[in-house]
Design a protein around this motif. Structure first.
Motif, PDB file in Angstrom:
ATOM      1  N   GLU A 127       1.053  -1.234   0.002  1.00  0.00           N
ATOM      2  CA  GLU A 127      -0.290   0.304  -0.338  1.00  0.00           C
ATOM      3  C   GLU A 127       0.868   0.988   0.523  1.00  0.00           C
ATOM      4  N   LEU A 128       0.683   2.183  -1.120  1.00  0.00           N
ATOM      5  CA  LEU A 128       1.256   3.408  -0.751  1.00  0.00           C
ATOM      6  C   LEU A 128       0.880   4.551  -0.983  1.00  0.00           C
ATOM      7  N   PRO A 134      -4.010   6.894  -0.696  1.00  0.00           N
ATOM      8  CA  PRO A 134      -3.743   5.938  -0.200  1.00  0.00           C
ATOM      9  C   PRO A 134      -4.066   4.860  -1.686  1.00  0.00           C
ATOM     10  N   ARG A 135      -2.781   3.909  -1.645  1.00  0.00           N
ATOM     11  CA  ARG A 135      -3.495   3.088  -3.078  1.00  0.00           C
ATOM     12  C   ARG A 135      -2.796   1.855  -3.115  1.00  0.00           C
ATOM     13  N   THR A 136      -3.631   0.586  -2.992  1.00  0.00           N
ATOM     14  CA  THR A 136      -2.592  -0.467  -3.412  1.00  0.00           C
ATOM     15  C   THR A 136      -2.485  -1.014  -4.964  1.00  0.00           C
ATOM     16  N   LEU A 137      -1.482  -1.807  -4.149  1.00  0.00           N
ATOM     17  CA  LEU A 137      -0.734  -2.286  -5.709  1.00  0.00           C
ATOM     18  C   LEU A 137       0.402  -3.637  -5.455  1.00  0.00           C
ATOM     19  N   LEU A 148       9.681   3.698  -5.598  1.00  0.00           N
ATOM     20  CA  LEU A 148       9.410   5.378  -5.794  1.00  0.00           C
ATOM     21  C   LEU A 148       9.874   5.273  -6.682  1.00  0.00           C
ATOM     22  N   ALA A 149      10.870   5.288  -7.707  1.00  0.00           N
ATOM     23  CA  ALA A 149      11.446   5.188  -9.318  1.00  0.00           C
ATOM     24  C   ALA A 149      10.134   4.486  -9.287  1.00  0.00           C
ATOM     25  N   ASP A 173       3.562  -4.561   3.114  1.00  0.00           N
ATOM     26  CA  ASP A 173       4.081  -3.435   3.488  1.00  0.00           C
ATOM     27  C   ASP A 173       3.254  -1.755   3.292  1.00  0.00           C
ATOM     28  N   GLU A 174       4.022  -0.975   4.483  1.00  0.00           N
ATOM     29  CA  GLU A 174       3.011  -0.099   3.786  1.00  0.00           C
ATOM     30  C   GLU A 174       4.146   1.142   3.985  1.00  0.00           C
ATOM     31  N   VAL A 175       3.844   1.632   3.014  1.00  0.00           N
ATOM     32  CA  VAL A 175       4.730   3.031   2.441  1.00  0.00           C
ATOM     33  C   VAL A 175       4.200   4.685   2.482  1.00  0.00           C
TER      34      VAL A 175
END
Length: 458
Positions: A127-128, A134-137, A148-149, A173-175
């Motif tokens: 989850e970013l 928020p969005r899950t990818l 991030l890149a 993980d959550e970023v």
């Protein structure tokens, strides 16, 4: 009569691994041939003729349809054993061939199964959250920096990334990315630029450690802060003591000026009243402010303006002699003073205005440069110090009570000037006074000093 017809029915061995059909086609157990599924290893029509258990006994079984009637004889000796050996050799060769055909297929299946497992293991669901969105990818990134890149999220030195860039990623993980925002903060009169990752004014105050309770904030605390930032004026609540009219008042205030703090204490400044610190200055925590009650008037006074003296050398006058050629005159000025009383105590008058009514006139003085003579014939040997002691007590600037006579020898001004003296005798040097006295003695003897003249010869 026709010859009898015989039918040979070869025996099928179920233990064989491969069955051979007409035309030489072989199939695996349970495989599919041109006859369809063969579950019992039997080929229809191939073994329809009965097989005798006893080779010497004739068979009672009916002959297959289309087969001529007659007895069925057993296989000749040696015929069945040779066929069984040949069948076993064909079975062995067929098994090896089938194994060789199945091995590459098994390897491909194993490779694809292993690759799929590795592919699935590298794929991570994370989850970013970027600036609160928020969005899950799914990603194959190994760490936060790669993620991030991969998502095109650029961060700067004032931005906050949790977990930190470079940290390894795992599925689940959550970023979170918090962008930094510039705040042009004026806190209690002091200006500075700070950075915050909070998205509201209230969050920024908490993050910056500003005591917001009771504080004045120039904008709504729920105001959102954009990426461009904003200007913010904050005045925290402070404790201030105001001394006025013999009484102390301590208040808590977020006032921006001393004047506002005084008014918040319920004190009014009127007329010339002021405070011990500039009324427009910022009140500090713990500061004591004294109110000054001022009453005052103005007074105008006329004062003389001193004149200047200009001296010029005159070679016709003996050294030490000064003659006033033109007397000076004082000028006149009008001065306005402010008279103040602070909390009942009179202050020193303060000059606030000066107006010149009349300019002073310069005084001109001639100064002698001519050397004085040292003797006068007929008078040098007399006791002049005794005469001076008797007349003036030996004082060159002595003047009698009437103001008519002056100097060591008590000349009057008219006699002094007739002897060549300038101005008044008491203003001339002692040596010049003695010189003029000697000249007077040559003219008139000791008669000018009727009481002390005898001292000249004593």
């Amino acid at each position: 009569m026709s010859s009898p017809q015989y039918t040979y029915a070869p025996q099928y061995e179920p233990s064989a691994g491969v069955g051979e059909y007409p035309g030489g086609q072989s199939v695996l157990y349970g495989g599919t041939g041109e006859y369809g599924d063969v579950g019992s290893y039997e080929v229809p029509g191939l073994y329809d003729a009965p097989v005798l258990d006893d080779p010497l006994a004739p068979s009672d079984a009916p002959a297959p349809s289309g087969t001529p009637a007659g007895p069925v004889f057993p296989r000749q000796a040696g015929e069945g054993g040779g066929r069984r050996k040949a069948a076993r050799r064909r079975k062995a060769r067929g098994g090896e061939s089938a194994a060789r055909r199945l091995l590459p297929q098994a390897l491909v299946v194993a490779f694809l199964a292993g690759g799929t497992s590795a592919f699935v293991a590298q794929d991570k669901a994370v989850e970013l959250t970027v600036d609160g969105a928020p969005r899950t990818l799914h990603t194959f990134a190994d760490d936060v920096t790669e993620l991030l890149a991969e998502e095109g999220v650029a961060v700067g030195e004032h931005d906050l990334v949790v977990p930190a860039p470079g940290e390894a990623l795992a599925s689940g993980d959550e970023v979170t990315v918090h962008y930094g925002r510039p705040v042009r903060l004026t806190l209690d009169g002091t200006r500075r630029e700070v950075w915050t990752t909070a998205r509201t004014v209230a969050g920024a105050l908490r993050q910056l450690g500003v005591r917001a309770e009771g504080a004045y904030v120039s904008t709504s605390r729920s105001q959102r802060i954009g990426r461009a930032g904003l200007a913010l004026d904050v005045r925290t609540e402070r404790s201030v003591t105001v001394m006025a009219d013999g009484r102390a008042r301590t208040i808590r205030t977020n006032a921006g000026t001393v004047r506002e703090a005084v008014e918040a204490a319920g004190i009014t400044l009127t007329g010339q009243d002021t405070t011990s610190v500039p009324p427009g200055s910022f009140p500090r925590d713990g500061q004591t402010i004294t109110v000054l009650r001022i009453t005052g008037t103005r007074e105008v006074r006329e004062e003389p303006v001193p004149f200047e003296v200009r001296r010029t050398e005159d070679p016709s006058l003996f050294k030490g002699t000064e003659v006033v050629e033109r007397a000076g005159e004082y000028g006149l000025r009008r001065v306005t003073y402010a008279l103040r009383t602070v909390n009942g105590v009179k202050q020193k008058p303060k000059r606030v205005r000066v107006e010149v009514v009349r300019e002073p006139r310069e005084q001109l003085v001639r100064v002698g440069t001519k050397p004085l003579p040292t003797s006068v014939a007929g008078a040098d040997g007399l006791n002049w110090s005794g005469l001076a002691a008797c007349e003036s007590g030996g004082r060159p600037n002595a003047v009698d009570p009437s103001g008519t006579y002056g100097g060591l020898y008590q000349f009057d001004t008219r006699t002094w000037q007739s002897l060549g003296g300038s101005g008044r005798p008491q203003d001339a040097p002692a040596s010049e006074q003695t010189y003029r006295a000697k000249k007077l003695y040559v003219r008139r003897g000791a008669s000018p000093w009727p009481h002390c003249g005898a001292r000249l010869h004593g």
